[in-house]
Write a protein that holds these residues in place. Structure first.
Motif, PDB file in Angstrom:
ATOM      1  N   UNK A 158      65.479  12.425  48.090  1.00  0.00           N
ATOM      2  CA  UNK A 158      65.577  10.962  47.992  1.00  0.00           C
ATOM      3  C   UNK A 158      64.783  10.304  49.121  1.00  0.00           C
ATOM      4  N   UNK A 159      64.893  10.840  50.336  1.00  0.00           N
ATOM      5  CA  UNK A 159      64.152  10.273  51.463  1.00  0.00           C
ATOM      6  C   UNK A 159      62.647  10.390  51.252  1.00  0.00           C
ATOM      7  N   UNK A 160      62.216  11.520  50.694  1.00  0.00           N
ATOM      8  CA  UNK A 160      60.791  11.684  50.393  1.00  0.00           C
ATOM      9  C   UNK A 160      60.305  10.609  49.430  1.00  0.00           C
ATOM     10  N   UNK A 161      61.042  10.438  48.343  1.00  0.00           N
ATOM     11  CA  UNK A 161      60.637   9.448  47.333  1.00  0.00           C
ATOM     12  C   UNK A 161      60.705   8.043  47.899  1.00  0.00           C
ATOM     13  N   UNK A 162      61.736   7.759  48.659  1.00  0.00           N
ATOM     14  CA  UNK A 162      61.885   6.413  49.220  1.00  0.00           C
ATOM     15  C   UNK A 162      60.711   6.072  50.129  1.00  0.00           C
ATOM     16  N   UNK A 163      60.334   7.005  50.994  1.00  0.00           N
ATOM     17  CA  UNK A 163      59.215   6.764  51.906  1.00  0.00           C
ATOM     18  C   UNK A 163      57.917   6.618  51.136  1.00  0.00           C
ATOM     19  N   UNK A 164      57.696   7.478  50.156  1.00  0.00           N
ATOM     20  CA  UNK A 164      56.458   7.451  49.381  1.00  0.00           C
ATOM     21  C   UNK A 164      56.320   6.157  48.589  1.00  0.00           C
ATOM     22  N   UNK A 165      57.432   5.752  47.968  1.00  0.00           N
ATOM     23  CA  UNK A 165      57.392   4.558  47.124  1.00  0.00           C
ATOM     24  C   UNK A 165      57.460   3.271  47.940  1.00  0.00           C
ATOM     25  N   UNK A 166      57.670   3.379  49.247  1.00  0.00           N
ATOM     26  CA  UNK A 166      57.544   2.206  50.105  1.00  0.00           C
ATOM     27  C   UNK A 166      56.080   1.866  50.348  1.00  0.00           C
ATOM     28  N   UNK A 167      55.197   2.840  50.104  1.00  0.00           N
ATOM     29  CA  UNK A 167      53.764   2.655  50.323  1.00  0.00           C
ATOM     30  C   UNK A 167      53.014   2.551  48.998  1.00  0.00           C
ATOM     31  N   UNK A 168      53.456   3.338  47.983  1.00  0.00           N
ATOM     32  CA  UNK A 168      52.762   3.380  46.706  1.00  0.00           C
ATOM     33  C   UNK A 168      53.672   2.911  45.574  1.00  0.00           C
ATOM     34  N   UNK A 169      53.077   2.469  44.473  1.00  0.00           N
ATOM     35  CA  UNK A 169      53.867   1.979  43.353  1.00  0.00           C
ATOM     36  C   UNK A 169      54.456   3.108  42.521  1.00  0.00           C
ATOM     37  N   UNK A 170      53.891   4.307  42.652  1.00  0.00           N
ATOM     38  CA  UNK A 170      54.391   5.442  41.873  1.00  0.00           C
ATOM     39  C   UNK A 170      54.155   6.713  42.668  1.00  0.00           C
ATOM     40  N   UNK A 171      55.026   7.692  42.486  1.00  0.00           N
ATOM     41  CA  UNK A 171      54.803   8.965  43.158  1.00  0.00           C
ATOM     42  C   UNK A 171      53.741   9.792  42.443  1.00  0.00           C
ATOM     43  N   UNK A 172      53.181   9.275  41.336  1.00  0.00           N
ATOM     44  CA  UNK A 172      52.003   9.884  40.726  1.00  0.00           C
ATOM     45  C   UNK A 172      50.722   9.491  41.459  1.00  0.00           C
ATOM     46  N   UNK A 173      50.812   8.413  42.265  1.00  0.00           N
ATOM     47  CA  UNK A 173      49.638   7.957  43.018  1.00  0.00           C
ATOM     48  C   UNK A 173      49.363   8.915  44.165  1.00  0.00           C
ATOM     49  N   UNK A 174      48.088   9.235  44.372  1.00  0.00           N
ATOM     50  CA  UNK A 174      47.706  10.136  45.457  1.00  0.00           C
ATOM     51  C   UNK A 174      47.504   9.365  46.758  1.00  0.00           C
ATOM     52  N   UNK A 175      47.764  10.022  47.874  1.00  0.00           N
ATOM     53  CA  UNK A 175      47.398   9.494  49.187  1.00  0.00           C
ATOM     54  C   UNK A 175      45.889   9.628  49.311  1.00  0.00           C
ATOM     55  N   UNK A 176      45.206   8.508  49.561  1.00  0.00           N
ATOM     56  CA  UNK A 176      43.741   8.501  49.510  1.00  0.00           C
ATOM     57  C   UNK A 176      43.080   8.354  50.870  1.00  0.00           C
ATOM     58  N   UNK A 177      43.850   8.230  51.940  1.00  0.00           N
ATOM     59  CA  UNK A 177      43.239   8.078  53.258  1.00  0.00           C
ATOM     60  C   UNK A 177      44.214   8.539  54.337  1.00  0.00           C
ATOM     61  N   UNK A 178      43.680   8.778  55.515  1.00  0.00           N
ATOM     62  CA  UNK A 178      44.504   9.175  56.652  1.00  0.00           C
ATOM     63  C   UNK A 178      45.463   8.047  57.030  1.00  0.00           C
ATOM     64  N   UNK A 179      44.999   6.784  56.873  1.00  0.00           N
ATOM     65  CA  UNK A 179      45.852   5.643  57.199  1.00  0.00           C
ATOM     66  C   UNK A 179      47.057   5.571  56.267  1.00  0.00           C
ATOM     67  N   UNK A 180      46.837   5.850  54.968  1.00  0.00           N
ATOM     68  CA  UNK A 180      47.949   5.854  54.023  1.00  0.00           C
ATOM     69  C   UNK A 180      48.933   6.971  54.341  1.00  0.00           C
ATOM     70  N   UNK A 181      48.417   8.141  54.737  1.00  0.00           N
ATOM     71  CA  UNK A 181      49.291   9.243  55.127  1.00  0.00           C
ATOM     72  C   UNK A 181      50.136   8.845  56.327  1.00  0.00           C
ATOM     73  N   UNK A 182      49.516   8.178  57.297  1.00  0.00           N
ATOM     74  CA  UNK A 182      50.241   7.741  58.492  1.00  0.00           C
ATOM     75  C   UNK A 182      51.359   6.769  58.123  1.00  0.00           C
ATOM     76  N   UNK A 183      51.050   5.796  57.256  1.00  0.00           N
ATOM     77  CA  UNK A 183      52.057   4.805  56.861  1.00  0.00           C
ATOM     78  C   UNK A 183      53.226   5.471  56.142  1.00  0.00           C
ATOM     79  N   UNK A 184      52.927   6.415  55.243  1.00  0.00           N
ATOM     80  CA  UNK A 184      54.000   7.083  54.498  1.00  0.00           C
ATOM     81  C   UNK A 184      54.878   7.912  55.433  1.00  0.00           C
TER      82      UNK A 184
END
Length: 632
Positions: free
Chosen positions: A18-44
């Motif tokens: 749940x924590x994984x999904x919550x953190x991921x979906x705080x940055x992206x609209x779907x967990x199907x979306x890929x992390x596309x940059x180092x900055x996005x990885x940092x934010x997640x």
């Protein structure tokens, strides 16, 4: 196969997922979306309460990384623990020279600009403005540590609240472009403060001596346990849709290949071609594909196997244990119209074999490896001293070291000499150039090569290939940086070991006609291969619906030496399937994990995983439970 009760994931596993999904979906609209940059990885990572340093981010986002997916993110979270308040206090106490519970600006600046990941004075001032709460020129670091930890925790709470609100208000449409999630009770200002707090904590913690990394076990010898699981409350577990498959396979040492070599094979017409699987930084595997032309209807015997290189006898050929396969597709009017006619299901030692009849026409040959044995390993040398590639002779001239020229470049030449004639055509050389530099050599540049390097019949000899690489090193005054780029792109690590690639050879025998094989550079290659792979699974096994889900099906292909599963989602919304392999024995998964989750978009088929035995000489048992997770 037999149906069994689903093992229940622990509360800790559920909380982690749940924590994984919550953190991921705080940055992206779907967990199907890929992390596309180092900055996005940092934010997640910050949303998950982690405090990534620059070194941490660079470990997971290398210069060749183009994307990371949700599974990768969960794996990173398992490896990167939160910075605890006690750890921060220990770092501050090292700065507090007079042990009065306060740190001055000069003490903080000295620590952060000279230890760990050295910061600039401007970056220190930015942290100080956040830390000097009372604006009295002194930092009460105990209070500051509490502020950092509580702010990061608020960020996590905000992410969990958003996830819960989305699940309640918009279960079916979560992740769609038209949907705007409700605002959290924690303000965006708090979120930005949490990011600043996470960065401050990371920089302070980085001043502490870092313990050496524990070497990771080889991923092809054991399955890693992934702690992601369902977010559904335990009281509802018994109502979830699940399916269990159990298959016991006998060892390869106790069974012979189902396909015997045709008698008189030496008299058949024969063509062969070489190639190589390359493991990319994002974990995907790519290779050339080929076009086979058969002039008339004939019986064929086709094999693919890892290629044993003749150079470097003292170096282990680890890639010889990599599984290979070949799909043959009849070419249609368009690539999408191509149909699967056969694939190499049987194995004879290292060879994977298909025997059948092909009508006159053109076919695509699509090499494949499951990813169970060809996996990412570190390219860094275990010693501080790098392997030398170039040296100066007694006369002061630059030359390639013997290890590089006689062994490694000779191996590379053998791999890219696709037709095995001992020469590189412009086409063969361009496959190498596209792989290592992303550019092609045109005919004018090839003519220049002909004037400067050893060629025969307008093709580059092995000596000419060595001369070309030496010239590139000479132009850089001996700087090996470009050579390293080339070697790493071809799968070599800093010890000059081939670890991220697997050379192979394809042999085609035709009884009544001479076949011809040409390499292709196909933009739709991965799509066509995936089409063939899915068809090979669905054509060999029946579909089993998940309990209580009439429109979500699992296909489990059982070959002689490989098991593969596919999920077919025929509903109008995406589904998340939790996969548990923990009860399997002597198995390695292409996912590299024993427990993971797969998101399948609406009305889509997706290959779930491939399974191979860790030890082929022993029996192995595949026991997998697939469970639908609730929509969020």
């Amino acid at each position: 196969m037999s149906l069994q009760e689903s093992p229940r994931p622990s509360d800790e596993e559920e909380a982690f997922y749940v924590q994984c999904r919550a953190a991921y979906l705080a940055v992206f609209k779907s967990s199907l979306t890929n992390i596309a940059s180092k900055q996005q990885l940092c934010r997640a990572l910050q949303q998950a309460g982690r405090n990534p340093t620059h070194a941490t981010l660079n470990k997971y986002w290398t210069p060749r990384t183009s994307k990371l997916n949700f599974d990768d993110f969960c794996e990173i979270l398992k490896n990167e623990k939160k910075t605890e308040e006690t750890e921060l206090m220990r770092a501050f106490k090292k700065m507090d020279l007079n042990s009065d519970g306060f740190v001055s600006h000069s003490e903080l600046e000295k620590a952060l600009t000279t230890r760990g990941e050295k910061m600039t004075a401007e970056e220190v001032n930015a942290i100080w403005s956040l830390a000097d709460i009372n604006k009295d020129g002194k930092l009460d670091y105990a209070e500051f540590c509490r502020l950092l930890v509580s702010t990061v925790e608020q960020c996590q709470v905000a992410a969990l609240e958003r996830l819960e609100a989305n699940a309640k208000l918009k279960r079916q449409n979560f992740g769609s472009q038209s949907y705007s999630p409700p605002k959290s009770s924690v303000s965006s200002a708090s979120s930005s403060s949490a990011a600043a707090a996470a960065e401050a904590a990371a920089q302070v913690a980085a001043t502490l001596p870092q313990p050496p990394e524990t070497p990771r076990a080889e991923s092809d010898t054991t399955l890693k346990k992934d702690s992601r699981s369902s977010s559904r409350p335990s009281s509802a577990r018994s109502r979830r849709s699940s399916l269990s498959n159990s298959i016991t396979m006998t060892s390869s040492s106790t069974k012979a290949s189902k396909i015997s070599e045709p008698s008189g094979l030496q008299e058949w017409h024969h063509s062969y071609v070489k190639g190589c699987f390359f493991l990319e930084d994002d974990g995907s595997i790519g290779s050339l594909q080929y076009q086979l032309h058969v002039p008339q209807t004939t019986n064929v015997y086709i094999t693919i196997q890892p290629l044993s290189l003749s150079h470097g006898p003292d170096k282990p050929s680890s890639w010889m244990t990599v599984d290979t396969a070949l799909f043959a597709m009849a070419a249609g009017e368009t690539k999408e119209d191509s149909t699967l006619v056969g694939f190499t299901e049987s194995k004879d030692k290292e060879k994977y074999v298909w025997k059948g009849e092909l009508h006159a026409g053109t076919y695509y040959l699509l090499p494949f490896t499951s990813g169970c044995k060809l996996k990412k390993r570190s390219k860094k040398s275990p010693s501080n001293k790098p392997v030398e590639l170039v040296y100066r002779t007694d006369t002061g001239e630059l030359d390639l070291t013997r290890e590089l020229s006689v062994e490694v470049l000779s191996d590379i030449f053998e791999v890219i000499d696709l037709d095995g004639n001992g020469l590189l055509s412009l086409e063969e050389y361009n496959f190498f150039e596209l792989r290592t530099s992303g550019e092609k050599c045109d005919k004018d540049s090839w003519a220049v090569c002909k004037e400067n390097f050893d060629m025969r019949k307008n093709q580059l000899t092995q000596q000419g290939f060595m001369e070309l690489n030496l010239m590139e090193a000479t132009e850089k005054n001996g700087d090996p940086a470009d050579l390293w780029v080339t070697l790493e792109a071809m799968g070599f690590n800093r010890m000059l070991e081939l670890v991220d690639a697997c050379p192979f050879q394809i042999d085609v025998h035709c009884e009544g006609t001479q076949p011809s094989i040409q390499p292709l550079s196909m933009d739709s290659g991965p799509k066509l291969q995936n089409q063939a792979l899915q068809k090979s699974i669905t054509a060999r096994t029946g579909a089993k619906a998940l309990r209580g889900q009439d429109n979500v099906f699992i296909y489990t292909y059982r070959g002689e030496h490989r098991i593969s599963s596919l999920i077919a989602n025929k509903t109008n919304q995406k589904v998340t399937v939790h996969v548990n392999n923990e009860q399997s024995r002597n198995c390695c998964s292409s996912r590299g994990m024993s427990v993971f989750a797969v998101e399948v978009p609406a009305r889509t088929k997706m290959v779930c995983q491939h399974i191979l035995p860790i030890n082929e000489r022993q029996d192995w048992t595949y026991n997998c439970v697939e469970t639908i997770l609730p929509c969020t």
